[in-house]
Write a protein that holds these residues in place. Structure first.
Motif, PDB file in Angstrom:
ATOM      1  N   MET B   1      -3.145 -16.361   1.272  1.00  0.00           N
ATOM      2  CA  MET B   1      -2.743 -15.537   0.128  1.00  0.00           C
ATOM      3  C   MET B   1      -2.174 -16.410  -0.977  1.00  0.00           C
ATOM      4  N   ASN B   2      -2.573 -16.076  -2.150  1.00  0.00           N
ATOM      5  CA  ASN B   2      -2.104 -16.793  -3.348  1.00  0.00           C
ATOM      6  C   ASN B   2      -0.576 -16.848  -3.408  1.00  0.00           C
ATOM      7  N   LYS B   3      -0.077 -17.960  -3.868  1.00  0.00           N
ATOM      8  CA  LYS B   3       1.370 -18.143  -3.910  1.00  0.00           C
ATOM      9  C   LYS B   3       2.029 -17.183  -4.900  1.00  0.00           C
ATOM     10  N   ALA B   4       1.332 -16.928  -6.037  1.00  0.00           N
ATOM     11  CA  ALA B   4       1.883 -16.026  -7.059  1.00  0.00           C
ATOM     12  C   ALA B   4       2.056 -14.621  -6.501  1.00  0.00           C
ATOM     13  N   ILE B   5       1.039 -14.210  -5.708  1.00  0.00           N
ATOM     14  CA  ILE B   5       1.101 -12.854  -5.143  1.00  0.00           C
ATOM     15  C   ILE B   5       2.242 -12.769  -4.130  1.00  0.00           C
ATOM     16  N   THR B   6       2.324 -13.765  -3.282  1.00  0.00           N
ATOM     17  CA  THR B   6       3.398 -13.794  -2.297  1.00  0.00           C
ATOM     18  C   THR B   6       4.756 -13.731  -2.975  1.00  0.00           C
ATOM     19  N   ASN B   7       4.912 -14.574  -3.981  1.00  0.00           N
ATOM     20  CA  ASN B   7       6.186 -14.567  -4.710  1.00  0.00           C
ATOM     21  C   ASN B   7       6.500 -13.207  -5.314  1.00  0.00           C
ATOM     22  N   SER B   8       5.452 -12.564  -5.861  1.00  0.00           N
ATOM     23  CA  SER B   8       5.668 -11.258  -6.479  1.00  0.00           C
ATOM     24  C   SER B   8       6.128 -10.233  -5.463  1.00  0.00           C
ATOM     25  N   ILE B   9       5.481 -10.280  -4.273  1.00  0.00           N
ATOM     26  CA  ILE B   9       5.866  -9.324  -3.223  1.00  0.00           C
ATOM     27  C   ILE B   9       7.317  -9.553  -2.813  1.00  0.00           C
ATOM     28  N   ILE B  10       7.667 -10.807  -2.672  1.00  0.00           N
ATOM     29  CA  ILE B  10       9.053 -11.122  -2.296  1.00  0.00           C
ATOM     30  C   ILE B  10      10.009 -10.635  -3.401  1.00  0.00           C
TER      31      ILE B  10
END
Lengths: 273, 173
Positions: B1-10
């Motif tokens: 999973m893309n890092k940007a997406i992960t960060n957004s979810i967090i």
């Protein structure tokens, strides 16, 4: 249709945004008390104004109908005014007494037209054939003698007043046994003359003159007027009395037509001669 | 999973927790009216990757707003403001386009687009968000001055917290 879909896909974000904002507004108004109150009062204010305007506009549309309704109502009310009625009902006064037989009865009527003020006053009374009016009936009112019926129509009759050249009335002095003929000679409509009173009659100025009842037109004792002056007629030794009439013949309103129920009986006597 | 997406979810959950359990306590006002509130949660919308579809941004704004409203007990209020902010993000991004344009893989962060740009970006959107929020809260412009005061105080406080957190963490995406 395809262009509409295209528009929707291209502007999907906008539609989603608008839809979600609507949902949010709905949630705010439904579940938040202060906003709900503001919304409610605002809604009331604007809807009230709108309803006012709408009802005003509606009033204009109903104007024609309202006019018709009012006109109808007016006609209805006019027809209820007293002058709209031709009074068909008769009020005949009849005395019920076994020892007395009814001789006269009275047809109540109203004078609805008068001739122009001049000599030979005539009236129209709203009673005619169907009410039992015949020619040559007397007409009286509360003050005294009014006149005599001359012509009769279905519902109306013409009455000539006592100040008419062709009227002769058998009249006498009240409580005195002298009588003569009342006649009007033209001139003042407030005065008439009583002829053929014997010279020796003790007439006093101010004596009341009343009908005798001998002519079968008027009942006995209907007042006519009072003696104003007396004058001796040199030719046949009779008195000529000037009579001031009780009735103001221009002011009369009521008319009671006198019906002599025994007229036929009396006429038989004349025929037998 | 893309890092940007992960960060957004967090960030979604973190900002929600911080907002409803911590920043909710930070209020100040007088005469019984709260003039200062701290809203940090728009940062989630601000930091979404640039290639996020606009519809998704709006939808995520709605979801986070409702989540905030759930504990603020003001159904629709934060959601309405955040949906508006999310929709306006593209407009603000368009206005603030750098001379050389955006790199499509970037996230609109301080690290990738610079301190000045990020300040303008955040300041504008937070201002929009606060103005819409307080307008919806009053639900009428009769008390417009009061709304402006609330926006001013809350904007200062929110910007302080926002910049502080950005400087402390300084995420790239």
């Amino acid at each position: 249709m395809s262009s509409l879909l295209q528009l929707f896909t291209r502007q999907g974000a906008f539609f989603l945004f608008a839809a979600l904002e609507v949902v949010c507004l709905y949630l705010i108004i439904t579940y938040n008390t202060p906003q709900q109150e503001v919304a409610a009062s605002t809604w009331k204010m604007y809807s009230g104004e709108f309803m006012n305007r709408a009802s005003k506009a509606q009033d204009y549309f109903h104007l024609q109908q309202l006019n018709d309704q009012l006109r109808e109502e007016n006609a209805n009310l006019l027809s209820k005014l007293p002058n709209a009625f031709y009074i068909e009902a008769l009020s005949n006064d009849t005395i019920q007494d076994d020892s007395l037989r009814q001789r006269y009865n009275y047809i109540a009527g109203e004078i609805i037209n008068k001739s122009a003020p001049s000599a030979n006053i005539t009236y129209v009374v709203n009673r005619g054939h169907i009410h039992g009016v015949e020619p040559h009936l007397g007409v009286i009112n509360g003050e005294g003698v009014v006149g005599i019926v001359t012509q009769v129509a279905q519902r109306h009759c013409r009455v000539m007043s006592i100040t008419h050249h062709s009227v002769r009335i058998s009249a006498g002095l009240r409580n005195k046994d002298f009588f003569g003929t009342l006649r009007w000679n033209g001139g003042d409509t407030r005065k008439a003359k009583l002829y053929a009173i014997p010279e020796y009659a003790d007439v006093i100025i101010g004596d009341t003159i009343e009908t005798t009842g001998y002519s079968n037109i008027f009942p006995t004792g209907v007042p006519i007027g009072s003696v104003l002056s007396k004058e001796i007629n040199e030719g046949d030794n009779t008195l000529e009395l000037e009579v001031e009439l009780f009735n103001n013949l221009y002011g009369v309103k009521d008319a009671y037509i006198v019906r002599d129920l025994m007229k036929d009986d009396l006429n038989q006597l004349d025929n037998q001669e | 999973m893309n890092k940007a997406i992960t960060n957004s979810i967090i960030r979604f959950f973190l900002l929600w927790v911080v907002q409803v359990f911590v920043l909710r306590q930070v209020i100040w006002g007088w005469d019984g009216i709260v003039y200062l509130q701290v809203f940090l949660y728009p940062l989630f919308i601000l930091l979404l990757p640039l290639n996020t579809p606009r519809s998704l941004t709006v939808f995520l704004g709605f979801v986070l707003g409702l989540a905030i409203d759930w504990l603020y007990e003001s159904p629709g209020l934060h959601a309405g403001a955040l949906v508006f902010t999310a929709y306006m993000r593209a407009v603000v991004l368009g206005i603030l386009t750098p001379r050389e344009g955006y790199s499509i893989k970037d996230s609109p962060t301080k690290k990738s687009l610079g301190q000045t740009w990020f300040f303008q970006y955040a300041a504008t959107l937070i201002l929009i968000h606060l103005f819409v929020y307080f307008s919806l809260e009053a639900f009428t412009f009769v008390y417009f001055k009061s709304i402006l005061l609330k926006v001013l105080f809350s904007w200062l406080a929110s910007m302080f917290f926002l910049l502080a957190s950005i400087y402390a963490i300084n995420p790239e995406a």
